[in-house]
Scaffold this motif. Structure first.
Motif, PDB file in Angstrom:
ATOM      1  N   ASP A  44     108.316 -26.353  44.529  1.00 55.11           N
ATOM      2  CA  ASP A  44     107.651 -27.441  44.592  1.00 55.11           C
ATOM      3  C   ASP A  44     106.879 -27.566  46.080  1.00 55.11           C
ATOM      4  OD1 ASP A  44     106.154 -29.971  44.674  1.00 55.11           O
ATOM      5  OD2 ASP A  44     107.745 -31.098  44.851  1.00 55.11           O
ATOM      6  N   GLY A  45     105.348 -27.431  46.180  1.00 54.49           N
ATOM      7  CA  GLY A  45     104.825 -27.019  47.577  1.00 54.49           C
ATOM      8  C   GLY A  45     104.253 -25.778  47.717  1.00 54.49           C
ATOM      9  N   LEU A  46     104.342 -24.971  46.743  1.00 54.66           N
ATOM     10  CA  LEU A  46     103.917 -23.552  46.801  1.00 54.66           C
ATOM     11  C   LEU A  46     102.399 -23.478  46.568  1.00 54.66           C
ATOM     12  CD1 LEU A  46     103.927 -20.476  47.018  1.00 54.66           C
ATOM     13  CD2 LEU A  46     104.650 -20.285  44.849  1.00 54.66           C
ATOM     14  N   PHE A  47     101.842 -24.391  45.642  1.00 52.14           N
ATOM     15  CA  PHE A  47     100.644 -24.630  45.188  1.00 52.14           C
ATOM     16  C   PHE A  47     100.106 -25.784  45.631  1.00 52.14           C
ATOM     17  CE2 PHE A  47     102.573 -21.897  42.177  1.00 52.14           C
ATOM     18  CZ  PHE A  47     101.786 -20.515  42.308  1.00 52.14           C
ATOM     19  N   VAL A  48      99.090 -25.861  46.232  1.00 50.53           N
ATOM     20  CA  VAL A  48      98.446 -27.269  46.758  1.00 50.53           C
ATOM     21  C   VAL A  48      97.021 -27.458  46.673  1.00 50.53           C
ATOM     22  CG1 VAL A  48     100.288 -27.306  48.709  1.00 50.53           C
ATOM     23  CG2 VAL A  48      98.238 -26.400  49.176  1.00 50.53           C
ATOM     24  N   ASP A  49      96.520 -28.590  47.001  1.00 51.93           N
ATOM     25  CA  ASP A  49      95.118 -28.983  47.049  1.00 51.93           C
ATOM     26  C   ASP A  49      94.838 -28.658  48.645  1.00 51.93           C
ATOM     27  OD1 ASP A  49      94.711 -29.524  44.326  1.00 51.93           O
ATOM     28  OD2 ASP A  49      95.483 -31.520  44.744  1.00 51.93           O
ATOM     29  N   LEU A  50      94.066 -27.752  48.893  1.00 53.44           N
ATOM     30  CA  LEU A  50      93.722 -27.304  50.230  1.00 53.44           C
ATOM     31  C   LEU A  50      92.773 -28.280  50.893  1.00 53.44           C
ATOM     32  CD1 LEU A  50      93.217 -23.639  49.423  1.00 53.44           C
ATOM     33  CD2 LEU A  50      95.206 -24.776  50.120  1.00 53.44           C
ATOM     34  N   GLU A  51      92.978 -28.330  52.299  1.00 58.84           N
ATOM     35  CA  GLU A  51      92.215 -29.226  53.018  1.00 58.84           C
ATOM     36  C   GLU A  51      90.823 -28.844  53.041  1.00 58.84           C
ATOM     37  OE1 GLU A  51      93.546 -31.936  54.889  1.00 58.84           O
ATOM     38  OE2 GLU A  51      95.238 -31.708  53.635  1.00 58.84           O
ATOM     39  N   PRO A  52      89.902 -29.737  52.913  1.00 60.31           N
ATOM     40  CA  PRO A  52      88.252 -29.361  53.211  1.00 60.31           C
ATOM     41  C   PRO A  52      87.944 -28.691  54.451  1.00 60.31           C
ATOM     42  CG  PRO A  52      88.701 -31.766  53.385  1.00 60.31           C
ATOM     43  CD  PRO A  52      89.841 -31.244  52.926  1.00 60.31           C
ATOM     44  N   VAL A  53      86.773 -27.943  54.552  1.00 60.19           N
ATOM     45  CA  VAL A  53      86.321 -27.548  55.633  1.00 60.19           C
ATOM     46  C   VAL A  53      86.337 -28.560  56.720  1.00 60.19           C
ATOM     47  CG1 VAL A  53      84.529 -25.962  56.757  1.00 60.19           C
ATOM     48  CG2 VAL A  53      85.361 -25.560  54.410  1.00 60.19           C
ATOM     49  N   LEU A 137      75.994 -26.187  71.616  1.00 60.05           N
ATOM     50  CA  LEU A 137      75.955 -25.559  70.542  1.00 60.05           C
ATOM     51  C   LEU A 137      77.114 -26.154  69.279  1.00 60.05           C
ATOM     52  CD1 LEU A 137      77.120 -22.194  71.924  1.00 60.05           C
ATOM     53  CD2 LEU A 137      74.937 -22.929  71.620  1.00 60.05           C
ATOM     54  N   ARG A 138      76.675 -26.371  68.292  1.00 58.25           N
ATOM     55  CA  ARG A 138      77.151 -26.856  67.011  1.00 58.25           C
ATOM     56  C   ARG A 138      77.888 -25.696  66.290  1.00 58.25           C
ATOM     57  NH1 ARG A 138      73.727 -29.965  65.085  1.00 58.25           N
ATOM     58  NH2 ARG A 138      73.024 -28.640  63.570  1.00 58.25           N
ATOM     59  N   GLY A 139      79.229 -25.738  66.008  1.00 57.19           N
ATOM     60  CA  GLY A 139      79.584 -24.598  65.041  1.00 57.19           C
ATOM     61  C   GLY A 139      81.227 -24.728  64.871  1.00 57.19           C
ATOM     62  N   TYR A 140      81.691 -23.486  64.945  1.00 54.79           N
ATOM     63  CA  TYR A 140      83.162 -23.805  64.617  1.00 54.79           C
ATOM     64  C   TYR A 140      83.829 -22.503  65.331  1.00 54.79           C
ATOM     65  CZ  TYR A 140      81.877 -25.964  60.109  1.00 54.79           C
ATOM     66  OH  TYR A 140      81.330 -26.941  59.338  1.00 54.79           O
ATOM     67  N   LEU A 287      87.097 -18.828  45.209  1.00 59.86           N
ATOM     68  CA  LEU A 287      88.369 -18.845  45.754  1.00 59.86           C
ATOM     69  C   LEU A 287      89.398 -18.438  44.806  1.00 59.86           C
ATOM     70  CD1 LEU A 287      90.069 -19.842  48.102  1.00 59.86           C
ATOM     71  CD2 LEU A 287      90.284 -22.113  47.387  1.00 59.86           C
ATOM     72  N   LEU A 288      89.568 -18.650  43.700  1.00 55.86           N
ATOM     73  CA  LEU A 288      90.341 -18.375  42.891  1.00 55.86           C
ATOM     74  C   LEU A 288      90.261 -16.659  42.291  1.00 55.86           C
ATOM     75  CD1 LEU A 288      91.170 -21.417  40.549  1.00 55.86           C
ATOM     76  CD2 LEU A 288      92.443 -20.494  42.622  1.00 55.86           C
ATOM     77  N   ARG A 289      89.033 -16.708  42.351  1.00 55.99           N
ATOM     78  CA  ARG A 289      88.650 -15.071  41.920  1.00 55.99           C
ATOM     79  C   ARG A 289      89.351 -14.092  43.105  1.00 55.99           C
ATOM     80  NH1 ARG A 289      82.297 -15.282  40.243  1.00 55.99           N
ATOM     81  NH2 ARG A 289      82.613 -16.432  38.197  1.00 55.99           N
ATOM     82  N   HIS A 290      89.403 -14.516  44.265  1.00 58.51           N
ATOM     83  CA  HIS A 290      90.062 -13.708  45.266  1.00 58.51           C
ATOM     84  C   HIS A 290      91.465 -13.718  45.170  1.00 58.51           C
ATOM     85  CE1 HIS A 290      90.375 -12.373  49.458  1.00 58.51           C
ATOM     86  NE2 HIS A 290      91.251 -13.323  49.771  1.00 58.51           N
ATOM     87  N   GLY A 384      85.017 -20.375  51.592  1.00 55.14           N
ATOM     88  CA  GLY A 384      86.070 -21.168  51.386  1.00 55.14           C
ATOM     89  C   GLY A 384      86.398 -22.121  52.716  1.00 55.14           C
ATOM     90  N   HIS A 385      87.662 -22.576  52.600  1.00 50.94           N
ATOM     91  CA  HIS A 385      88.223 -23.377  54.005  1.00 50.94           C
ATOM     92  C   HIS A 385      88.702 -22.247  54.983  1.00 50.94           C
ATOM     93  CE1 HIS A 385      91.995 -21.799  51.796  1.00 50.94           C
ATOM     94  NE2 HIS A 385      92.434 -22.437  52.857  1.00 50.94           N
ATOM     95  N   ARG A 386      89.079 -21.129  54.727  1.00 51.96           N
ATOM     96  CA  ARG A 386      89.582 -20.159  55.804  1.00 51.96           C
ATOM     97  C   ARG A 386      88.440 -19.712  56.596  1.00 51.96           C
ATOM     98  NH1 ARG A 386      93.572 -17.301  51.710  1.00 51.96           N
ATOM     99  NH2 ARG A 386      91.616 -16.693  50.745  1.00 51.96           N
ATOM    100  N   LEU A 387      88.369 -20.322  57.863  1.00 54.80           N
ATOM    101  CA  LEU A 387      87.107 -19.848  58.519  1.00 54.80           C
ATOM    102  C   LEU A 387      87.180 -18.499  59.204  1.00 54.80           C
ATOM    103  CD1 LEU A 387      87.098 -23.098  61.331  1.00 54.80           C
ATOM    104  CD2 LEU A 387      85.752 -22.536  58.984  1.00 54.80           C
ATOM    105  N   ARG A 388      88.340 -17.823  59.096  1.00 51.80           N
ATOM    106  CA  ARG A 388      88.573 -16.371  59.348  1.00 51.80           C
ATOM    107  C   ARG A 388      87.716 -15.382  58.579  1.00 51.80           C
ATOM    108  NH1 ARG A 388      93.433 -17.306  57.140  1.00 51.80           N
ATOM    109  NH2 ARG A 388      94.003 -15.989  55.483  1.00 51.80           N
ATOM    110  N   ASP A 389      87.523 -16.021  57.298  1.00 54.09           N
ATOM    111  CA  ASP A 389      86.759 -15.166  56.351  1.00 54.09           C
ATOM    112  C   ASP A 389      85.038 -15.364  56.473  1.00 54.09           C
ATOM    113  OD1 ASP A 389      89.034 -14.509  55.350  1.00 54.09           O
ATOM    114  OD2 ASP A 389      89.456 -15.866  53.886  1.00 54.09           O
TER     115      ASP A 389
END
Length: 413
Positions: A44-53, A137-140, A287-290, A384-389
């Motif tokens: 329980d907790g392995l699969f979660v609804d991910l936080e939005p960007v 600047l505006r960004g991440y 995201l799920l295809r990845h 997706g939510h992972r900025l590194r990608d």
């Protein structure tokens, strides 16, 4: 290099030992020999609804002497052309005074930062020196503190600015809004349900630390793919309703990088034996295809020889509406339903070097290639939510170039 599950070949467990268990914990971190702390029926907790960007932030470059694409962006403020995909902030350390926490690596040092998806929103003369400007600047931020990068600004003389291809963007004397504390990622507790400890795990008690890779197990007891790393402390232990000798173990933290909730269905498919027909991935979002391709890495049948050079493969391109769809499609074209043949450009290049199902050169007939031509186009990719990608889009021409470098004949139909 494509990577699969951690050293699963070293785990010797009988099918009966894994019977009914869906997850195996593999400790390949705390000793030189991989050990199995235990198996469990569910997590329980392995699969979660991910936080939005998160929303973009505002950064300032102070005392800036802009150059190259950054200088061009200033001339187009207020338009979409006042945008850059990336600005690397490379610290200029004081002579003989490199901070103790700063460590050099092949791409720079651990004080480096990178701003991504950046829009120039304001400029004004700098009070630091005549001829210099301050830029808003505006960004991440791509590299956040949880990845080991500094929250405190290093004591430096200034920063060199560079683009993704190391093109010079100028330099600045100082920055604000970059090096600061940010809200920590939410703590997601995890419970191991129906856990059966295995030797040599000591008694499971409150306060014990558990660090292990989480590995999926198929219904027939075979090892499937990896599902992340668990690192947490035991909060409570109680008998499980799933059977005598089984435990439910509550942990104070959880999986370092939880899986999207929709991934559970994909793991269930592999638990039941894997995809039986092609294109079952097509109903999922990108995201799920990845995640599909990530699981396919470990599911591939190892030790089988590549199909001989000169073989013709047929890629069904009807659903190649994003780059992750392409990786699913090429995997199945080469290795059948649920097959793997790369899940990023580097991995694709490795797979074309043999050992992943197809010896080259070979011929690839790409059916319905017009779908990819419409979707795999120039631009900036926010998958997706992972900025590194995030980064420049992978285009159809990028794929064709890789195939050409390996003497692969591609027929676009």
């Amino acid at each position: 290099m494509p990577i699969g599950s951690p050293a699963l070949g070293s785990v010797a467990m009988t099918t009966s030992a894994l019977s009914g268990a869906r997850w195996l914990l593999l400790d390949d971190y705390t000793s030189e020999v991989d050990v199995t702390p235990g198996v469990c029926h569910d997590i329980d907790g392995l699969f979660v609804d991910l936080e939005p960007v998160p929303p973009p932030e505002i950064f300032s470059l102070l005392g800036c002497d802009p150059a190259g694409p950054l200088l061009k962006a200033l001339r187009h403020m207020g338009t979409e052309r006042a945008w850059l995909p990336s600005i690397a902030l490379v610290p200029v350390h004081r002579p003989q005074q490199r901070p103790a926490r700063c460590r050099q690596h092949e791409h720079g040092c651990t004080c480096d930062e990178e701003l991504i998806d950046v829009t120039v929103v304001d400029q004004r003369p700098s009070a630091a020196r005549a001829g210099l400007v301050d830029l808003d600047l505006r960004g991440y931020i791509r590299l956040l503190p949880e990845w080991g990068f500094p929250e405190e600004k290093p004591d430096v003389m200034g920063f060199r600015l560079a683009a993704l291809n190391n093109e010079k963007l100028g330099e600045c004397l100082d920055v604000t809004g970059v090096f600061r504390k940010r809200p920590a990622a939410p703590v997601r507790p995890v419970t191991l349900i129906g856990f059966r400890p295995e030797a040599p795990l000591p008694e499971v008690v409150e306060g014990r630390r558990i660090t292990a890779s989480v590995v999926a197990v198929q219904r027939d007891g075979r090892i499937a793919g990896g599902a992340g790393v668990l690192s947490a402390t035991v909060v409570s232990v109680c008998p499980s309703r799933l059977g005598d000798g089984l435990l439910d173990i509550a942990l104070d933290g959880g999986i370092e990088e939880p899986l999207p909730s929709g991934t559970r269905e994909i793991f269930q498919m592999w638990y039941d034996g894997g995809p039986a027909e092609p294109n079952l991935w097509a109903c999922y979002d990108r995201l799920l295809r990845h995640e599909w391709s990530g699981l396919a890495i470990s599911h591939r049948l190892q030790g089988l020889p590549d199909k001989p050079a000169g073989t013709t493969y047929h890629l069904d391109g009807r659903f190649v509406t994003d780059i992750d769809a392409f990786y699913c499609a090429i995997g199945e074209a080469i290795n059948g339903p649920g097959g793997y043949f790369g899940w990023n450009l580097s991995a694709l290049d490795d797979c074309l070097g043999h050992g992943w199902g197809a010896a080259g050169p070979f011929r690839l007939v790409w059916h319905h290639s017009d779908v990819a031509r419409r979707h795999l186009t120039p631009g900036y990719d926010r998958p997706g939510h992972r900025l590194r990608d995030w980064g420049p889009s992978v285009e159809l021409n990028d794929l064709l170039e890789i195939f050409s470098e390996h003497d692969i004949e591609v027929e676009l139909r």
